[in-house]
Motif scaffolding. Structure first.
Motif, mmCIF file in Angstrom:
data_model
loop_
_atom_site.group_PDB
_atom_site.id
_atom_site.type_symbol
_atom_site.label_atom_id
_atom_site.label_comp_id
_atom_site.label_asym_id
_atom_site.label_seq_id
_atom_site.Cartn_x
_atom_site.Cartn_y
_atom_site.Cartn_z
ATOM 1 N N GLU A 38 26.520 47.498 37.380
ATOM 2 C CA GLU A 38 26.179 46.002 37.942
ATOM 3 C C GLU A 38 27.102 44.723 37.517
ATOM 4 O OE1 GLU A 38 22.202 45.345 38.821
ATOM 5 O OE2 GLU A 38 21.680 47.589 39.142
ATOM 6 N N TYR A 39 27.241 44.056 38.116
ATOM 7 C CA TYR A 39 27.997 42.863 37.682
ATOM 8 C C TYR A 39 27.095 41.960 36.649
ATOM 9 C CZ TYR A 39 32.358 43.430 40.447
ATOM 10 O OH TYR A 39 33.365 44.237 40.847
ATOM 11 N N SER A 40 26.092 41.751 37.066
ATOM 12 C CA SER A 40 25.002 40.951 36.535
ATOM 13 C C SER A 40 24.699 41.538 35.168
ATOM 14 C CB SER A 40 23.682 40.813 37.319
ATOM 15 O OG SER A 40 23.173 41.972 37.501
ATOM 16 N N THR A 98 21.795 32.493 43.844
ATOM 17 C CA THR A 98 21.902 33.717 43.412
ATOM 18 C C THR A 98 22.054 34.705 44.113
ATOM 19 O OG1 THR A 98 21.057 32.991 41.378
ATOM 20 C CG2 THR A 98 20.970 35.358 41.381
ATOM 21 N N PRO A 99 22.951 35.527 44.293
ATOM 22 C CA PRO A 99 23.053 36.520 45.553
ATOM 23 C C PRO A 99 22.116 37.888 45.095
ATOM 24 C CG PRO A 99 25.086 36.719 44.058
ATOM 25 C CD PRO A 99 24.475 35.501 43.759
ATOM 26 N N ARG A 100 21.561 38.256 46.156
ATOM 27 C CA ARG A 100 20.689 39.542 45.716
ATOM 28 C C ARG A 100 21.575 40.753 45.679
ATOM 29 N NH1 ARG A 100 15.441 39.509 50.001
ATOM 30 N NH2 ARG A 100 14.720 37.403 49.225
ATOM 31 N N ARG A 101 22.732 40.973 46.097
ATOM 32 C CA ARG A 101 23.581 41.976 45.874
ATOM 33 C C ARG A 101 25.068 41.553 45.645
ATOM 34 N NH1 ARG A 101 26.280 44.505 50.085
ATOM 35 N NH2 ARG A 101 26.691 47.049 49.642
ATOM 36 N N ILE A 102 25.578 41.968 44.596
ATOM 37 C CA ILE A 102 26.900 41.588 44.036
ATOM 38 C C ILE A 102 27.891 42.616 44.321
ATOM 39 C CG2 ILE A 102 28.462 40.560 42.429
ATOM 40 C CD1 ILE A 102 26.017 39.712 40.959
ATOM 41 N N ARG A 103 28.844 42.643 45.338
ATOM 42 C CA ARG A 103 29.872 43.459 45.664
ATOM 43 C C ARG A 103 30.996 42.868 46.247
ATOM 44 N NH1 ARG A 103 29.883 49.158 46.999
ATOM 45 N NH2 ARG A 103 27.520 49.200 46.897
ATOM 46 N N GLN A 134 33.027 47.809 44.761
ATOM 47 C CA GLN A 134 31.772 48.769 44.350
ATOM 48 C C GLN A 134 30.652 47.747 43.626
ATOM 49 O OE1 GLN A 134 31.311 51.987 45.063
ATOM 50 N NE2 GLN A 134 33.145 51.646 46.139
ATOM 51 N N GLY A 135 29.476 48.329 43.357
ATOM 52 C CA GLY A 135 28.562 47.443 42.687
ATOM 53 C C GLY A 135 28.693 46.878 41.180
#
Length: 379
Positions: A63-65, A301-306, A332-333
């Motif tokens: 995950e990016y975060s 803040t995005p809930r999902r980063i793709r 991808q995630g």
């Protein structure tokens, strides 16, 4: 370990190790010094003692975060700046517009971190040369910055406070007052520092005309930050390639002038850092005045980063120079590839060029003047 080699003239070169456990290498660094008496003929840096697989971790966490805590651990002396660079890169990749309040808070934290980093760098530099008292004074001031960080993020060294699009949480209610009080109390301390250390005759003797980096050498090695500016080159990404909201603030770019010796010597690099702390105070004051009193720091803040497939390189001005993140997304995630451009690594590579012909006693001054952090060198 010591190695003796006899040359054609009948004199002997001696190879000795400085480090990897040496107080003046500012971390686990081994320097092989080839000496002819007191003179340094060659320096061979040996790195890798603090390698922690940052780039491989970044590719594998999924995950990016989750990459953000690992950015903290590269240059742990300026963790806020490391986070700032990474989240800025991700926001450009995702085309996210960050709330005004978040931008101002980030700028204030980044400049406070710059001051804290310079206080440590300057204090340790003086300590390397035998000036113990300034180190204690400067650490006292650095503790005040860390107190602000602790009240804000809950941590004193590794924060994980900035997120893609915002912050983990809002600042505490006394944030503005605490920061303003620090700015007010710290400005007179810079004059005391100059009286105590900067213009101390012994300190000048140990740093002026030592480890000279001509501007052409600095540019050829891609130096940046105080190391480049100490050689008289007026280049600062906050001005020359602005990011975040730095283009809204008025501040100067201090450069070396050769005031005490030769342009680009150890004293010039030291003095640039001292002057930069004054400029950081100017930026913080302006940011405190312009910072909105209200706003949701998590709304963007995005809930999902793709992010969509693509790649980009984003650079920011850390206390040590140009910090860059090159990120490749394959939709991808997590990131397909993350490459970090660390200024400490670049500056360490200059050591062989700027140390040859120096006295061995000056080596600690030269290493201290480029202010490296080994976590960032090895990554």
């Amino acid at each position: 370990m010591m190695n003796l080699i006899t040359n054609d003239a009948g004199t002997r070169e001696m190879t000795i190790n400085m480090g990897p456990q040496h107080p003046s290498t500012h971390g686990v660094l081994r320097l092989e010094l080839v000496l002819d008496g007191e003179l340094i003929n060659e320096v061979r840096p040996n790195i890798g003692y603090l390698h922690r697989c940052f780039e491989k971790y970044a590719e594998k966490v999924g995950e990016y975060s989750k990459v953000i805590p690992y950015t903290d651990r590269m240059d742990y002396v300026s963790a806020m700046n490391q986070e700032h660079g990474y989240v800025t890169a991700m926001e450009r990749m995702l085309e996210i517009e960050v709330p005004e309040r978040v931008e101002y808070i980030r700028i204030i934290l980044a400049e406070l971190q710059r001051i804290a980093s310079h206080l440590l760098g300057i204090g340790a530099f003086g300590l390397d040369l035998g000036a113990f008292t300034p180190f204690l004074y400067l650490f006292t001031e650095r503790e005040k910055v860390l107190d602000i960080f602790e009240k804000t993020s809950g941590a004193r060294l590794l924060y994980n406070y900035m997120t893609v699009g915002g912050l983990i949480k809002d600042v505490h209610k006394d944030f503005k007052a605490d920061t303003a009080e620090f700015v007010k109390s710290f400005r007179p301390k810079i004059k005391e520092l100059n009286d105590l250390l900067s213009y101390n005759r012994i300190f000048i003797k140990r740093t002026a005309n030592i480890g000279v980096i001509p501007d052409r050498v600095a540019l050829n090695y891609a130096a940046s930050g105080p190391v480049l500016r100490g050689s008289g080159v007026k280049w600062d990404l906050r001005k020359n390639d602005p990011y975040s909201i730095y283009d809204r603030f008025e501040f100067d770019i201090p450069t070396g002038t050769g005031e005490m010796g030769t342009l680009g010597d150890c004293w010039d690099r030291y003095m640039v850092r001292v002057l930069e702390m004054e400029q950081s105070l100017r930026i913080i004051e302006q940011a405190l005045d312009g910072m909105p009193d209200e706003g949701d720091v998590t709304e963007a803040t995005p809930r999902r980063i793709r992010p969509k497939e693509g790649e980009l390189y984003v650079r920011t001005e850390s206390p040590r120079g140009e910090l860059g993140y090159y990120i490749i997304s394959d939709n991808q995630g997590g990131p397909y590839r993350v490459k970090a451009r660390a200024p400490s690594f670049v500056h360490l590579s200059m050591l062989p060029a700027i140390s040859k012909g120096s006295l061995i006693a000056d080596m600690v001054a030269i290493v201290g003047s480029i202010d490296i952090v080994l976590g960032e060198v090895d990554r």
